[in-house]
Design a protein around this motif. Structure first.
Motif, PDB file in Angstrom:
ATOM      1  N   ILE A   1     -48.734  -9.515 -33.350  1.00 37.12           N
ATOM      2  CA  ILE A   1     -47.362  -9.790 -33.175  1.00 37.12           C
ATOM      3  C   ILE A   1     -46.350  -8.949 -34.043  1.00 37.12           C
ATOM      4  N   GLY A   2     -45.248  -8.270 -33.333  1.00 36.92           N
ATOM      5  CA  GLY A   2     -44.451  -7.792 -34.271  1.00 36.92           C
ATOM      6  C   GLY A   2     -43.371  -8.442 -34.521  1.00 36.92           C
ATOM      7  N   LEU A   3     -42.966  -8.488 -35.891  1.00 32.24           N
ATOM      8  CA  LEU A   3     -41.725  -9.073 -36.444  1.00 32.24           C
ATOM      9  C   LEU A   3     -40.599  -8.296 -36.828  1.00 32.24           C
ATOM     10  N   GLY A   4     -39.371  -8.474 -36.045  1.00 34.92           N
ATOM     11  CA  GLY A   4     -38.495  -7.821 -36.314  1.00 34.92           C
ATOM     12  C   GLY A   4     -37.531  -7.798 -35.092  1.00 34.92           C
ATOM     13  N   GLY A   5     -36.039  -7.403 -35.450  1.00 32.68           N
ATOM     14  CA  GLY A   5     -35.166  -7.214 -34.341  1.00 32.68           C
ATOM     15  C   GLY A   5     -34.874  -8.805 -33.680  1.00 32.68           C
ATOM     16  N   SER A   6     -35.007  -9.627 -34.348  1.00 33.60           N
ATOM     17  CA  SER A   6     -35.239 -10.886 -33.388  1.00 33.60           C
ATOM     18  C   SER A   6     -33.636 -11.533 -33.378  1.00 33.60           C
ATOM     19  N   SER A   7     -32.723 -11.028 -34.206  1.00 28.28           N
ATOM     20  CA  SER A   7     -31.617 -11.620 -34.411  1.00 28.28           C
ATOM     21  C   SER A   7     -31.331 -13.212 -34.338  1.00 28.28           C
ATOM     22  N   THR A   8     -32.225 -13.879 -34.926  1.00 26.23           N
ATOM     23  CA  THR A   8     -32.479 -15.145 -35.226  1.00 26.23           C
ATOM     24  C   THR A   8     -32.730 -15.386 -36.724  1.00 26.23           C
ATOM     25  N   ASN A   9     -32.245 -16.768 -36.986  1.00 26.82           N
ATOM     26  CA  ASN A   9     -32.542 -17.423 -38.380  1.00 26.82           C
ATOM     27  C   ASN A   9     -32.907 -18.851 -38.359  1.00 26.82           C
ATOM     28  N   ASP A  10     -33.997 -18.848 -37.819  1.00 27.62           N
ATOM     29  CA  ASP A  10     -34.498 -20.325 -37.610  1.00 27.62           C
ATOM     30  C   ASP A  10     -35.750 -20.744 -38.346  1.00 27.62           C
ATOM     31  N   GLY A  11     -36.072 -19.839 -38.958  1.00 23.18           N
ATOM     32  CA  GLY A  11     -37.499 -19.888 -39.832  1.00 23.18           C
ATOM     33  C   GLY A  11     -38.814 -20.283 -38.719  1.00 23.18           C
ATOM     34  N   GLY A  12     -38.553 -19.655 -37.597  1.00 24.23           N
ATOM     35  CA  GLY A  12     -39.596 -19.631 -36.556  1.00 24.23           C
ATOM     36  C   GLY A  12     -39.704 -21.056 -35.954  1.00 24.23           C
ATOM     37  N   ALA A  13     -38.715 -21.827 -36.069  1.00 22.45           N
ATOM     38  CA  ALA A  13     -38.606 -23.098 -35.633  1.00 22.45           C
ATOM     39  C   ALA A  13     -38.831 -23.283 -34.017  1.00 22.45           C
ATOM     40  N   GLY A  14     -38.103 -22.145 -33.154  1.00 16.75           N
ATOM     41  CA  GLY A  14     -37.943 -22.195 -32.036  1.00 16.75           C
ATOM     42  C   GLY A  14     -39.289 -21.757 -31.377  1.00 16.75           C
ATOM     43  N   MET A  15     -40.127 -20.960 -32.057  1.00 14.33           N
ATOM     44  CA  MET A  15     -41.367 -20.384 -31.494  1.00 14.33           C
ATOM     45  C   MET A  15     -42.132 -21.582 -31.594  1.00 14.33           C
ATOM     46  N   LEU A  16     -42.133 -22.376 -32.810  1.00 12.68           N
ATOM     47  CA  LEU A  16     -43.043 -23.463 -32.948  1.00 12.68           C
ATOM     48  C   LEU A  16     -42.908 -24.519 -31.861  1.00 12.68           C
ATOM     49  N   GLN A  17     -41.505 -24.658 -31.676  1.00 14.71           N
ATOM     50  CA  GLN A  17     -41.133 -25.742 -30.432  1.00 14.71           C
ATOM     51  C   GLN A  17     -41.706 -25.486 -29.428  1.00 14.71           C
ATOM     52  N   ALA A  18     -41.894 -24.098 -28.975  1.00 14.26           N
ATOM     53  CA  ALA A  18     -42.301 -23.559 -27.816  1.00 14.26           C
ATOM     54  C   ALA A  18     -43.891 -23.620 -27.787  1.00 14.26           C
ATOM     55  N   LEU A  19     -44.575 -23.944 -28.869  1.00 14.72           N
ATOM     56  CA  LEU A  19     -46.083 -23.978 -28.820  1.00 14.72           C
ATOM     57  C   LEU A  19     -46.416 -25.571 -29.128  1.00 14.72           C
ATOM     58  N   GLY A  20     -45.434 -26.400 -29.101  1.00 16.32           N
ATOM     59  CA  GLY A  20     -45.540 -27.840 -28.962  1.00 16.32           C
ATOM     60  C   GLY A  20     -45.471 -28.704 -30.229  1.00 16.32           C
ATOM     61  N   VAL A  21     -44.690 -28.038 -31.387  1.00 15.06           N
ATOM     62  CA  VAL A  21     -44.329 -28.753 -32.576  1.00 15.06           C
ATOM     63  C   VAL A  21     -43.147 -29.525 -32.125  1.00 15.06           C
ATOM     64  N   LYS A  22     -43.027 -30.776 -32.688  1.00 14.52           N
ATOM     65  CA  LYS A  22     -41.963 -31.531 -32.396  1.00 14.52           C
ATOM     66  C   LYS A  22     -41.114 -31.728 -33.995  1.00 14.52           C
ATOM     67  N   PHE A  23     -39.685 -31.292 -33.876  1.00 19.14           N
ATOM     68  CA  PHE A  23     -39.057 -31.367 -35.171  1.00 19.14           C
ATOM     69  C   PHE A  23     -38.049 -32.614 -34.911  1.00 19.14           C
ATOM     70  N   LEU A  24     -38.117 -33.769 -35.663  1.00 21.25           N
ATOM     71  CA  LEU A  24     -37.082 -35.002 -35.821  1.00 21.25           C
ATOM     72  C   LEU A  24     -36.270 -34.885 -36.918  1.00 21.25           C
ATOM     73  N   ASN A  25     -35.119 -35.702 -36.454  1.00 20.78           N
ATOM     74  CA  ASN A  25     -33.834 -35.770 -37.337  1.00 20.78           C
ATOM     75  C   ASN A  25     -34.092 -37.141 -38.077  1.00 20.78           C
TER      76      ASN A  25
END
Length: 238
Positions: free
Chosen positions: A1-25
């Motif tokens: 997996i190539g890392l770069g040019g993402s224009s994101t700053n979410d610590g990979g949380a969006g990717m993890l959410q797509a893989l099934g991780v749930k983030f709760l408040n």
């Protein structure tokens, strides 16, 4: 997996959410959309539904930078600024990432915030290493090994390299510096061609150093007529 040019700053949380991780408040509610803003709300992490197929594979990531997740060389203070974020936005993104990463470290018991490359792609490297146990490697090393770049440089007379903008970030794993270092290892003449530069010519790396802006043309002209201005640069070299 190539890392770069993402224009994101979410610590990979969006990717993890797509893989099934749930983030709760703090109300134990799932945060539906993970962004550089919403990561500040994360208080709990549910890994129950993380895709089980990930346990059966090895993930190799390629990054052209060695930045940590946080701090003056971290993703927010280096890359958010490059993407046009204001100082106020950068401060907010850094604070949010600090909160998010503390929560992650507390949940998983692994701290890769200082690991080289964890700040790549807005912290995607941090998520890859922490959640997916990925092998973070220099993209330059991976590609140069595949194409046997060192042998090519060893047998060449002159080395020409470059990038759009040469700045202090170029010294943190970027291709032109890596190539120049290899060139100097074998005592070759190295020529650097750049759109513009924010630092003085590194004499130990480059024998010749050329920039389009401002020597050849203005930034506006070079963006509107890239081919013409690059030809002018080549003529200057010749």
């Amino acid at each position: 997996i190539g890392l770069g040019g993402s224009s994101t700053n979410d610590g990979g949380a969006g990717m993890l959410q797509a893989l099934g991780v749930k983030f709760l408040n703090k109300k134990h509610q799932e945060i539906k959309r993970m962004t550089g803003l919403s990561i500040a709300e994360v208080e709990e992490i549910d890994l129950t539904n993380l895709d089980t197929r990930l346990r059966e594979i090895e993930i190799l990531t390629a990054s052209d930078v060695e930045n940590p997740l946080l701090g003056s060389h971290g993703c927010a203070k280096v890359y958010a600024r490059q993407k046009g974020a204001s100082e106020e936005m950068i401060k907010s993104l850094e604070e949010n990432m600090n909160h998010y990463s503390k929560t992650v470290v507390g949940k998983l018991g692994k701290d890769y915030r200082e690991f080289p490359g964890s700040g790549a792609a807005g912290g995607l490297g941090f998520a890859m290493k922490t959640f997916l146990n990925a092998n973070l490697r220099s993209g330059f090393e991976i590609v140069s090994s595949c194409i046997r770049l060192e042998n090519m440089i060893k047998s060449s007379d002159i080395i020409i390299t470059g990038e759009g903008k040469f700045d202090r970030q170029s010294f943190h794993g970027k291709v032109p510096v890596k190539i120049a270092e290899l060139g100097k290892k074998y005592h070759k003449s190295v020529i650097g061609l750049f759109g513009q530069s924010e630092v003085n010519k590194p004499a130990k790396l480059f024998d010749e150093f050329y920039c389009i802006v401002p020597e050849i043309s203005s930034k506006e002209t070079s963006l509107n007529k890239p081919k013409e201005t690059f030809i002018k640069l080549i003529k200057e070299v010749l």
